[in-house]
Write an enzyme that holds these catalytic residues in place. Sequence first.
Site, short mmCIF file in Angstrom:
data_model
loop_
_atom_site.label_atom_id
_atom_site.label_comp_id
_atom_site.label_asym_id
_atom_site.label_seq_id
_atom_site.Cartn_x
_atom_site.Cartn_y
_atom_site.Cartn_z
N ARG A 195 0.83 -1.21 0.00
CA ARG A 195 0.00 0.00 0.00
C ARG A 195 0.86 1.25 0.00
O ARG A 195 0.36 2.35 0.22
CB ARG A 195 -0.90 0.02 1.23
N ARG A 216 -21.46 -4.24 4.75
CA ARG A 216 -20.74 -5.54 4.73
C ARG A 216 -21.02 -6.35 5.99
O ARG A 216 -21.07 -5.82 7.09
CB ARG A 216 -19.24 -5.28 4.61
P1 AP5 Z 1 -8.16 -4.48 4.67
O1 AP5 Z 1 -8.78 -5.52 5.45
O2 AP5 Z 1 -7.27 -4.86 3.57
O3 AP5 Z 1 -9.30 -3.49 4.19
P2 AP5 Z 1 -9.51 -2.61 2.86
O4 AP5 Z 1 -8.37 -2.46 1.97
O5 AP5 Z 1 -10.10 -1.37 3.41
O6 AP5 Z 1 -10.43 -3.48 2.03
P3 AP5 Z 1 -11.72 -4.17 2.51
O7 AP5 Z 1 -11.39 -5.47 3.17
O8 AP5 Z 1 -12.52 -3.20 3.32
O9 AP5 Z 1 -12.53 -4.35 1.18
P4 AP5 Z 1 -12.42 -5.34 -0.05
O10 AP5 Z 1 -11.85 -4.61 -1.20
O11 AP5 Z 1 -11.78 -6.64 0.35
O12 AP5 Z 1 -13.96 -5.54 -0.34
P5 AP5 Z 1 -14.94 -6.79 -0.07
O13 AP5 Z 1 -14.69 -7.84 -1.07
O14 AP5 Z 1 -14.94 -7.18 1.38
O15 AP5 Z 1 -7.32 -3.51 5.63
C1 AP5 Z 1 -7.88 -3.07 6.85
C2 AP5 Z 1 -6.88 -2.18 7.59
O16 AP5 Z 1 -5.69 -2.93 7.87
C3 AP5 Z 1 -6.39 -0.95 6.84
O17 AP5 Z 1 -7.28 0.13 6.97
C4 AP5 Z 1 -5.04 -0.70 7.52
O18 AP5 Z 1 -5.23 -0.10 8.76
C5 AP5 Z 1 -4.53 -2.10 7.74
N1 AP5 Z 1 -3.74 -2.59 6.60
C6 AP5 Z 1 -4.08 -3.57 5.71
N2 AP5 Z 1 -3.12 -3.77 4.80
C7 AP5 Z 1 -2.11 -2.91 5.13
C8 AP5 Z 1 -0.84 -2.61 4.56
N3 AP5 Z 1 -0.38 -3.25 3.46
N4 AP5 Z 1 -0.09 -1.66 5.14
C9 AP5 Z 1 -0.51 -1.00 6.24
N5 AP5 Z 1 -1.71 -1.23 6.83
C10 AP5 Z 1 -2.51 -2.17 6.27
O19 AP5 Z 1 -16.34 -6.10 -0.42
C11 AP5 Z 1 -16.87 -5.06 0.37
C12 AP5 Z 1 -18.39 -5.13 0.38
O20 AP5 Z 1 -18.86 -4.91 -0.95
C13 AP5 Z 1 -18.93 -6.51 0.79
O21 AP5 Z 1 -20.09 -6.35 1.54
C14 AP5 Z 1 -19.23 -7.20 -0.55
O22 AP5 Z 1 -20.27 -8.14 -0.42
C15 AP5 Z 1 -19.61 -6.03 -1.44
N6 AP5 Z 1 -19.24 -6.23 -2.84
C16 AP5 Z 1 -18.12 -6.83 -3.32
N7 AP5 Z 1 -18.13 -6.86 -4.67
C17 AP5 Z 1 -19.29 -6.24 -5.05
C18 AP5 Z 1 -19.88 -5.96 -6.33
N8 AP5 Z 1 -19.29 -6.30 -7.48
N9 AP5 Z 1 -21.06 -5.32 -6.34
C19 AP5 Z 1 -21.68 -4.96 -5.17
N10 AP5 Z 1 -21.17 -5.22 -3.94
C20 AP5 Z 1 -19.98 -5.84 -3.88
#
Ligand code: AP5
Length: 253
Positions: free
Chosen positions: A137, A172
């Site tokens: 990131r 979610r």
């Molecule tokens: P992390 O857990 O990686 O969270 P994020 O990047 O914010 O991503 P999400 O898990 O929230 O979303 P996603 O893209 O996986 O979406 P999802 O498939 O679940 O990181 C969390 C925290 O950890 C960060 O804020 C940071 O603090 C720390 N961190 C992590 N990595 C780090 C790094 N490398 N360096 C430093 N800190 C780090 O889908 C979301 C929702 O949308 C679900 O409800 C799903 O059902 C829905 N959805 C999915 N696809 C669709 C679609 N096509 N249409 C409609 N709805 C959909």
Amino acid sequence: MSFALSAPAAIGTQFPCGTKLNARSAPRQAARQKSRVVLATAAAGTGPKRVIIAGAPASGKGTQCELIVQKFGLVHISAGDLLRAAVKEGTPAGLEAKDFMDRGDLVPDSVVVTMVKDALDTPAAKEKGWLLDGYPRSASQADAIAAEGIEPDVFLLLNVPDEMLIERVVGRRLDPETGAIYHVKFFPPPADIVDRLTIRSDDTEEKAKNRLSVHHSNVEAVVGKYSDRVREINGDRSKADVYAEIEGIIDTM
Ligand code: AP5
């Protein structure tokens, strides 16, 4: 493994059926054909596949990873999941990470980099290939794995408009038993499991806005590290349509 998504096209550019070879052109054409086959074989790759998937919070990384793992059997390494597990276990790394995650800020490299490197350095990841989700990131995180010779074949970037992301975040729901990801509106869970579903502590509108702004501040620097391997994908489509495009990309790697 070199990355090229044009393997089928490269194969398809070999001599069309029925091309006549004469004595002068035959050796040259045969050599050209051979080199094309070699190139195409290298492009298609025979080793384990190495994929990074990136995108804003709730852009669908985890959702697509479920499908990718089912089809390709890659080892899924989610930086967020590793960190949440460390927080839950109360390890020193987890204790250090917690406040940053609660705010939606990036956890310091000193915590994340080792965690991810260790997860990549396993026999399973090396043999089956890997799917790295949510890492790197920042440019420094990309440099840290590059220094170990860890390079992806492709960098998938899911693009979803900001206004959609907040709705996805707050709706979610997660199944702690299966790890499945649901959404109250877009992917409603079956009625019989609703009571056991959990909500991530950072899935509030306020925290999601900060996570989004952190993403926007860093994404360009990360993409710049993989500019020769980036595939941008419109993530604002149905889950199946997004996956179909991703599947096609990984299939041809
Ligand atoms: P992390 O857990 O990686 O969270 P994020 O990047 O914010 O991503 P999400 O898990 O929230 O979303 P996603 O893209 O996986 O979406 P999802 O498939 O679940 O990181 C969390 C925290 O950890 C960060 O804020 C940071 O603090 C720390 N961190 C992590 N990595 C780090 C790094 N490398 N360096 C430093 N800190 C780090 O889908 C979301 C929702 O949308 C679900 O409800 C799903 O059902 C829905 N959805 C999915 N696809 C669709 C679609 N096509 N249409 C409609 N709805 C959909």
